[in-house]
Write an enzyme that holds these catalytic residues in place. Structure first.
Site, PDB file in Angstrom:
ATOM      1  N   HIS A  80       2.931  12.266   2.324  1.00 55.98           N
ATOM      2  CA  HIS A  80       3.597  11.037   2.301  1.00 55.98           C
ATOM      3  C   HIS A  80       3.431  10.041   3.598  1.00 55.98           C
ATOM      4  CE1 HIS A  80       6.646  12.553  -0.958  1.00 55.98           C
ATOM      5  NE2 HIS A  80       5.331  12.594  -1.393  1.00 55.98           N
ATOM      6  N   HIS A 235       3.534   6.839  -7.644  1.00 57.35           N
ATOM      7  CA  HIS A 235       3.514   7.975  -6.632  1.00 57.35           C
ATOM      8  C   HIS A 235       2.551   8.768  -6.543  1.00 57.35           C
ATOM      9  CE1 HIS A 235       5.611  10.408  -3.617  1.00 57.35           C
ATOM     10  NE2 HIS A 235       5.237  11.647  -4.319  1.00 57.35           N
ATOM     11  N   ASP A 239       0.140   9.817  -3.510  1.00 60.59           N
ATOM     12  CA  ASP A 239      -0.381  11.106  -2.975  1.00 60.59           C
ATOM     13  C   ASP A 239      -1.924  11.261  -3.125  1.00 60.59           C
ATOM     14  OD1 ASP A 239       2.264  12.286  -2.876  1.00 60.59           O
ATOM     15  OD2 ASP A 239       2.268  13.063  -4.951  1.00 60.59           O
ATOM     16  N   HIS A 262      -2.150  17.785  -6.127  1.00 58.16           N
ATOM     17  CA  HIS A 262      -2.316  17.962  -4.829  1.00 58.16           C
ATOM     18  C   HIS A 262      -3.797  18.931  -4.840  1.00 58.16           C
ATOM     19  CE1 HIS A 262       0.590  15.698  -3.146  1.00 58.16           C
ATOM     20  NE2 HIS A 262       1.447  16.633  -3.606  1.00 58.16           N
TER      21      HIS A 262
END
Length: 282
Positions: A80, A235, A239, A262
């Site tokens: 973040h 969001h 990421d 991720h």
């Protein structure tokens, strides 16, 4: 983000809080750095204040968050903060922390954006170096994928598909600039589901999470107040920006993703990095 010279912060700025996963108290200071330093984390609580750069070679874990390690220096849940730095076009910054995890803030990157804007952005004399994609790359795992194609700019197109009745299919497409990042992406928080909270606690994760800094869903309802109907997919884009910041240079390419994570973002960054290495060797 399309400037021709590298940038850093105009001044140092501090922030205190707790980490999202470990919930440990942390004092963080963002400091200006010289050109070609990149983003570098310094553990001020450890002997010798060891450091680890925000680079792909230092990634050791991508489960639920991104972990960086070099020697005694270890930091995690850095995506973040990296997203905010990348979103505002910061090329060089020293991040000092007296714990392993940055503050969670409000669960998005908005607090970090405000920190950067408070410090101010300074232009350096050295030219900005871009990670220019010249060929397509696709990373796929079952029904998830993330790809990048050549593009003169930085664009992200993301499709999120979730079985929860309040989430379903969410789509977001943006040309990522400083303005669009601040307005459309930075406010979006991560999400969690009540049925996975116990598992996360057993894994030592999510200890700093609340219904304010995480958008929490039970089987049928949302326990938090959402900031937008598509906060989840925004969001996810946040990421992606943070994960691709580990290239060490701002990306020029169009990223297209469906249900990426991720792990997949990191694999895509590795593929891009390998392409850049081959370009250098030619």
């Amino acid at each position: 983000m399309s400037g021709s010279v590298q940038t850093t912060l105009a001044d140092s700025v501090a922030y205190d809080g707790i980490g999202l996963h470990a919930a440990a108290d942390v004092h963080m200071v963002l400091r200006p750095a010289a050109a070609d330093t990149g983003i570098c984390f310094v553990r001020t609580d450890l002997p010798g204040k060891p450091s680890v750069p925000a680079r792909l070679a230092c990634v050791t874990n991508t489960m639920r968050a991104t972990t960086l390690e070099r020697g005694a220096a270890k930091v995690f849940t850095v995506e973040h903060l990296l997203s905010a730095l990348q979103g505002l076009g910061i090329d060089n910054c020293i991040v000092e922390m007296d714990s392993a995890e940055p503050p969670v803030g409000d669960g998005s990157s908005r607090d970090f954006v405000e920190l950067i804007r408070r410090a101010g952005i300074a232009s350096l004399t050295e030219p900005k170096r871009y990670a220019v994609v010249r060929q397509q790359h696709i990373i796929q795992e079952e029904d998830k994928f993330v790809a990048v194609i050549p593009y003169d700019g930085f664009r992200i197109t993301f499709t999120s598909i979730n079985p929860h009745p309040l989430l379903g299919l969410q789509f977001f497409d943006a040309e990522v600039t400083e303005e669009s990042y601040i307005r459309e992406i930075a406010f979006a928080r991560t999400i969690a589901f009540t049925q996975e909270l116990e598992m996360l606690r057993k894994m030592g994760l999510g200890k700093g999470g609340t219904i304010e800094n995480v958008v929490v869903y039970d089987a049928t309802t949302c326990l938090s107040r959402v900031r937008s109907g598509d906060e989840l997919v925004r969001h996810k884009v946040l990421d992606v920006i943070g994960d691709l910041a580990l290239l060490g240079r701002p990306l020029k390419g169009h990223v297209i993703a469906v249900k990426s994570s991720h792990k997949l973002n990191n694999l895509l960054a590795q593929a891009i990095d390998e392409e850049l290495d081959q370009e250098v060797l030619k």
